[in-house]
Write an enzyme that holds these catalytic residues in place. Sequence first.
Site, PDB file in Angstrom:
ATOM      1  N   ARG A   1       0.681  -1.233   0.040  1.00  0.00           N
ATOM      2  CA  ARG A   1       0.080   0.138   0.043  1.00  0.00           C
ATOM      3  C   ARG A   1       0.899   1.383   0.040  1.00  0.00           C
ATOM      4  O   ARG A   1       2.045   1.173   0.628  1.00  0.00           O
ATOM      5  CB  ARG A   1      -0.956   0.123   1.194  1.00  0.00           C
ATOM      6  CG  ARG A   1      -2.013  -0.965   1.142  1.00  0.00           C
ATOM      7  CD  ARG A   1      -3.019  -0.688   0.127  1.00  0.00           C
ATOM      8  NE  ARG A   1      -4.444  -1.215   0.066  1.00  0.00           N
ATOM      9  CZ  ARG A   1      -4.344  -2.505  -0.463  1.00  0.00           C
ATOM     10  NH1 ARG A   1      -3.412  -3.123  -1.045  1.00  0.00           N
ATOM     11  NH2 ARG A   1      -5.303  -3.410  -0.577  1.00  0.00           N
TER      12      ARG A   1
ATOM     13  N   GLU B   1      -4.243   7.841  -4.613  1.00  0.00           N
ATOM     14  CA  GLU B   1      -4.439   7.023  -5.654  1.00  0.00           C
ATOM     15  C   GLU B   1      -5.933   7.475  -6.087  1.00  0.00           C
ATOM     16  O   GLU B   1      -6.938   7.523  -5.650  1.00  0.00           O
ATOM     17  CB  GLU B   1      -4.541   5.735  -5.618  1.00  0.00           C
ATOM     18  CG  GLU B   1      -3.386   5.054  -5.206  1.00  0.00           C
ATOM     19  CD  GLU B   1      -3.123   3.327  -5.132  1.00  0.00           C
ATOM     20  OE1 GLU B   1      -4.357   2.668  -5.421  1.00  0.00           O
ATOM     21  OE2 GLU B   1      -2.218   2.868  -4.678  1.00  0.00           O
TER      22      GLU B   1
ATOM     23  N   HIS C   1      -1.877   0.503  -9.687  1.00  0.00           N
ATOM     24  CA  HIS C   1      -2.519  -0.506  -8.667  1.00  0.00           C
ATOM     25  C   HIS C   1      -3.152  -1.648  -9.682  1.00  0.00           C
ATOM     26  O   HIS C   1      -4.585  -1.904  -9.431  1.00  0.00           O
ATOM     27  CB  HIS C   1      -3.409   0.301  -7.762  1.00  0.00           C
ATOM     28  CG  HIS C   1      -3.549  -0.428  -6.648  1.00  0.00           C
ATOM     29  ND1 HIS C   1      -4.086   0.037  -5.425  1.00  0.00           N
ATOM     30  CD2 HIS C   1      -3.572  -1.943  -6.241  1.00  0.00           C
ATOM     31  CE1 HIS C   1      -4.051  -0.786  -4.533  1.00  0.00           C
ATOM     32  NE2 HIS C   1      -3.836  -1.785  -5.022  1.00  0.00           N
TER      33      HIS C   1
END
Length: 306
Positions: free
Chosen positions: A222, A250, A269
Site C-alpha cells: 500500500r 490514488e 494498482h
Amino acid sequence: MKIWVASQDIADALAVLPEGLPALDCSVYDGRTPPPGPPEEVEIWVPPLVPVPDTAGLLGRMTGLRLLQTVTAGVEPYLPHVPPKAVLCNARGVHDAGTAEWAVGAMIAMLREFPGFAAAQARREWTYHHTGVLADSTVLIVGYGSIGEALERRLAGFEVEIVRVARTARDGVHGQDELPALLPAADVVVLLVPATAGTAGLVDARFLARMKDGALLVNAARGSVVDAGALLAELRSGRLRAALDVTPVEPLPSDHPLWTAPGVFITPHVAGSTPASVRRTRKLVREQVIRHLTGRPLANMITGHY
C-alpha cells in the site's frame, strides 16, 4: 436473504446454489450508483475493489449484517466499522498469482531496464549497454504471507537468495524487528505488508538509508507503507530505484513529483487486477456464502488487526 455483491459476475456465481439452501435476494452495488435498497436489510455484503462512498456510514446502518466479505486482502477501510454481529473475512489467496507475477515482472523490468529501452524504441534509438540481472541477487520479502509464498515459488528458477520477513519471527522467517540488519544485504526489497498502524511509514528515511547503493524497492503493498518524500530524495540522488504499483494518493495526481522522478516505474494498482483474480474471487465468494448458509466455519476470518 438479502445480499449485496460488487459485480454481476459474482451475482451470477450465486444464482444457482446447492439444493436445500435458501434463495438469495442478490443485488449488485459497486458504489457508483445509489444503494439498491435499505442497508438495514443486508445480511451479506461483498463490497467492490474500490471502497464505496462513506463506507463507515453505510456500515453503521447495516444492523442486520452478518458477513462482510471483501474482494481484497486488505481490510483497512472496513476493520474499524464492522457492525457488532458481523464477521469480517478477506480475500486472502485470491490475488496471490497476479501480485506475485507483477512483482517478478517489475523486478525484471527494472533490473533489465525495460522502461528505458521502451523509451529508446519510441525514439528509434539503438542504446546497447549492459544491464543488471536478477540472477545471484538477494531478494528480501517484507510481509511474508500467502503472496510472499507465491512470489518465492515464482522466483525459484531465477537463482536468487530469498530472505523472508514477517511481523513476528517463525521458523525460516525473520521478524520485522530484524529489518535494520537485513536491509544492507538486499539487492531487491519487496513490500507485501498490509496497511496497518504498525506498517504506516515503515519505509522511511532510515529504512531507505540502510538499503545498499543501487538496490531496488518494489512496492506491491500500500502507498501508506512508504514515506514518499524520503523515497523521492533517494530516487533523485540516483542511489535507489523503485517499482511502484501503489502510491501515496490514488489515482496519483498528474503533477505529483513521483511521475517524473528518475529510476521509478509506476503502474496504476493493477498487480491483482487479472482474470485469475476474477475467477478466484467468484469461487471464494460462492464458497463463503454456502459456508454461511450452512453454518460451517468461514475462511479468512479477520480477528484483531489481521
